[in-house]
Design a protein around this motif. Sequence first.
Motif, PDB file in Angstrom:
ATOM      1  N   UNK A 170       0.795  -1.074  -0.006  1.00 15.80           N
ATOM      2  CA  UNK A 170       0.156  -0.034  -0.364  1.00 15.80           C
ATOM      3  C   UNK A 170       0.960   1.732   0.053  1.00 15.80           C
ATOM      4  N   UNK A 171       1.372   2.065  -1.499  1.00  8.72           N
ATOM      5  CA  UNK A 171       2.484   2.288  -1.153  1.00  8.72           C
ATOM      6  C   UNK A 171       2.115   3.781  -2.399  1.00  8.72           C
ATOM      7  N   UNK A 172       3.121   5.162  -1.750  1.00  4.66           N
ATOM      8  CA  UNK A 172       2.165   6.364  -2.607  1.00  4.66           C
ATOM      9  C   UNK A 172       2.284   5.771  -4.260  1.00  4.66           C
ATOM     10  N   UNK A 175      -0.252   3.077  -6.056  1.00  3.18           N
ATOM     11  CA  UNK A 175      -0.842   3.767  -5.441  1.00  3.18           C
ATOM     12  C   UNK A 175      -0.750   4.388  -7.556  1.00  3.18           C
ATOM     13  N   UNK A 179      -2.541  -0.149  -8.587  1.00  3.37           N
ATOM     14  CA  UNK A 179      -2.433  -1.637  -7.682  1.00  3.37           C
ATOM     15  C   UNK A 179      -3.815  -2.171  -8.565  1.00  3.37           C
ATOM     16  N   UNK A 180      -4.117  -0.858  -7.821  1.00  4.91           N
ATOM     17  CA  UNK A 180      -5.498  -2.463  -8.451  1.00  4.91           C
ATOM     18  C   UNK A 180      -5.613  -2.825 -10.036  1.00  4.91           C
ATOM     19  N   UNK A 181      -5.525  -2.176 -10.670  1.00  3.65           N
ATOM     20  CA  UNK A 181      -5.650  -2.311 -12.077  1.00  3.65           C
ATOM     21  C   UNK A 181      -4.695  -3.338 -12.496  1.00  3.65           C
ATOM     22  N   UNK A 183      -3.836  -5.835 -10.144  1.00  8.54           N
ATOM     23  CA  UNK A 183      -4.204  -6.895  -9.876  1.00  8.54           C
ATOM     24  C   UNK A 183      -5.511  -7.395 -10.335  1.00  8.54           C
ATOM     25  N   UNK A 184      -6.371  -6.780 -11.144  1.00  5.11           N
ATOM     26  CA  UNK A 184      -7.961  -7.327 -11.735  1.00  5.11           C
ATOM     27  C   UNK A 184      -7.117  -7.661 -13.324  1.00  5.11           C
ATOM     28  N   UNK A 187      -5.959 -11.159 -12.652  1.00  3.71           N
ATOM     29  CA  UNK A 187      -7.340 -11.945 -11.911  1.00  3.71           C
ATOM     30  C   UNK A 187      -7.839 -12.425 -13.157  1.00  3.71           C
TER      31      UNK A 187
ATOM     32  N   UNK B 235     -12.207  -1.448  -7.517  1.00  2.35           N
ATOM     33  CA  UNK B 235     -10.572  -1.520  -8.051  1.00  2.35           C
ATOM     34  C   UNK B 235      -9.729  -2.694  -8.945  1.00  2.35           C
ATOM     35  N   UNK B 236      -9.502  -3.377  -7.578  1.00  2.00           N
ATOM     36  CA  UNK B 236      -9.181  -4.942  -7.773  1.00  2.00           C
ATOM     37  C   UNK B 236      -9.410  -5.512  -8.784  1.00  2.00           C
ATOM     38  N   UNK B 237     -10.959  -5.636  -8.950  1.00  2.54           N
ATOM     39  CA  UNK B 237     -12.086  -6.580  -9.992  1.00  2.54           C
ATOM     40  C   UNK B 237     -12.453  -5.723 -11.464  1.00  2.54           C
ATOM     41  N   UNK B 240     -11.549  -1.933 -12.769  1.00  9.41           N
ATOM     42  CA  UNK B 240     -10.066  -1.108 -13.572  1.00  9.41           C
ATOM     43  C   UNK B 240     -10.779  -2.274 -14.664  1.00  9.41           C
ATOM     44  N   UNK B 254      -8.888   4.116  -5.283  1.00 13.96           N
ATOM     45  CA  UNK B 254      -7.905   3.193  -5.196  1.00 13.96           C
ATOM     46  C   UNK B 254      -7.670   2.257  -4.684  1.00 13.96           C
ATOM     47  N   UNK B 255      -6.911   1.841  -4.709  1.00 17.80           N
ATOM     48  CA  UNK B 255      -6.174  -0.154  -4.046  1.00 17.80           C
ATOM     49  C   UNK B 255      -7.114   0.294  -2.646  1.00 17.80           C
ATOM     50  N   UNK B 256      -5.438   1.085  -2.071  1.00 18.29           N
ATOM     51  CA  UNK B 256      -5.401   0.604  -0.810  1.00 18.29           C
ATOM     52  C   UNK B 256      -5.720   1.994  -0.432  1.00 18.29           C
ATOM     53  N   UNK B 261      -2.014   3.848   3.124  1.00 18.23           N
ATOM     54  CA  UNK B 261      -1.055   4.377   2.535  1.00 18.23           C
ATOM     55  C   UNK B 261       0.159   5.437   3.468  1.00 18.23           C
ATOM     56  N   UNK B 274      -4.277   9.929  -5.535  1.00 16.88           N
ATOM     57  CA  UNK B 274      -6.059   9.123  -5.319  1.00 16.88           C
ATOM     58  C   UNK B 274      -7.294  10.207  -6.285  1.00 16.88           C
TER      59      UNK B 274
END
Lengths: 325, 307
Positions: A170-172, A175, A179-181, A183-184, A187, B235-237, B240, B254-256, B261, B274
């Motif tokens: 969880x870092x600047x 982001x 990070x979300x994109x 992982x998405x 998957x 956002x992790x699925x 995005x 955002x994710x986190x 953060x 974000x």
Amino acid sequence: MPQYPNRQFLDFEQPIKDLYEQIDQTKKLAEKNPKIDYSSTVQQLENSIIEKRREITTHLTRWQRVQMSRHPDRPYTHKYIEKMSTNFLELFGDRNVRDDKAMIGGFASLNGQTVMFIGQQKGINTKMRQMRNFGMANPEGYRKALRLMKLAEKFGKPIVTLIDTPGAFPGLEAEERGQGEAIARNIYEMIRLRVPVICCIIGEGASGGALGIGVGDKVLMMENTWYTVISPESCSSILWRSWEKKEVAAEQLRLTATDMKEFGLIDEIVPEPIGGAHWDYNEAAAILKTHIINALDEIKIIPPDERIEQRIIKFGKMGFWDEAD
Amino acid sequence: MKKEEDNFESDLSGEESQGNIASEARRKWYRRFRKGITTSTAEKKETPEGLWSKCPECNYICTTSELRENLFVCPKCNYHHRIGSDEYYEILFDNNEYQELFGNIRSKDFLGFTDLKPYQKRLDEIHANTDLKDSMRVAAGKVNDYELVVACMDFEFIGGSLGSVMGEKFSRAADYCLAHKLPFFVISKSGGARMMESAFSLMQLAKTSGKLSQLSDAKIPYISLLTDPTFGGISASFGMLGDLNIAEPGALIGFAGPRVIKETIKKDLPAGFQRSEFLLDHGFLDFIIDRKFLKEKITQVIMLFQH
């Protein structure tokens, strides 16, 4: 593998440490009194160590399982690859930003078959832990993993992922780079891969960070690991508004291999050596290897399209709800 | 501090701080007998709820009806207030006509999860206090005569969290799109996965992605609109994974979460971090769209995909 006295003991493993100390004392006595034979005493103590290891792991609480999954002497991804396979050819970089040291991967021969190994890597000492970012990958780590998966797919090689992460970082900058994109995307792409995919939780399976390399035809979990949507600590801080409820959170989350198998969210539990994987790396790797090979044999005969469809159906069934008329 | 308060009070009454005897007497007649609020709750006079609305961004105050006319966007600073599925459907669908789908699916507490409150109790309370069945509603209807399936989250329902029901509704909505060859539009507003469903909620990320894979193969357009806030599992699925990823202005995405953060890196986060504009700059959004142009923009998108 560290040997006593370099071994580290969790609080509930203290009785084992005490036995080791007794062996030490007995050996010292033996040096002082060479005429007396202490070997049977030592043998007895060594047996009781194994008995103690068994005893301790038979009734662990869920929180203790979490502690076991984080045991400082536990083998990590690279160790398993080294012990299970030959010809490991480590590959680096996401071809975009940089090489993420928290995520490793490469081709290797597993029982004569080339497979692609991918997994989070934790460090074995302070310096390495920092370098590996405690097994918390950045977006480039997930994109590196995806690049390697696509490479394996291109050449028709099965993929084996070894999961051990306290979460995606969880870092600047994480982001900024999405990070979300990342992982998405993983998957999404993993569910569509045309080659067999085996995933195994070998330590911590924290949320999206784990699932980012965790979608496969067979998902295995080692005996002393956990896998769920959030770490018990974070869950405690959010739902109980305190860091003190991690044990309760672990109980409520039902995050052990046994729980996950019972829910049908994983396919198999991989047993560990008596007392946990940290007692015998060779044996832990050998058991895991057998499970991976068996799982691969089972799914590689299925045609790719059917395999993908089964994957979608499998994950599609997960969930619980009420349906009113 | 005490001194300052005294000064503040005398300033209010227009007094000099070194008052003479006359001002001393003058000060006495308005002095209250007891400190603190003494009115009992029963006697308390309430301002009618929901008549006025204050913008959390610029403090501009306007009537709720004025805000509603402006699609819940601050007339002064363009701040987009958080709204629910009802409001979005009203904005999008022609004559506010639509058919709600899969409204009969409800969450249940399969795990017997209890934090400060049992999960089932949380669910029962929301079911009793709102019309919402879960954190996502699916509807099919016409948008400027183009048929569209919309899945929209309600933040009011446990923070719009992603649980089994959202995963199932999303999947069925995707199946509906596949069967009827309709584009799929998802409006996200969520804190992330629902912890009370533990690993089941995590697996919804894979479940929904599997459905998107099928939509892709069938060449059905999938548009993802991210609104304030969209975090974690969304956002992790699928959040995005749009063919187009778009967002409302100023939305936190955002994710986190920012707090996590900040605690991790032990530094302050830059302004605008974000926000939608930040994501657009870093290449994760196709465009940002004001709520008042949402309907025509979506129409344009569907039109371009269809012709």
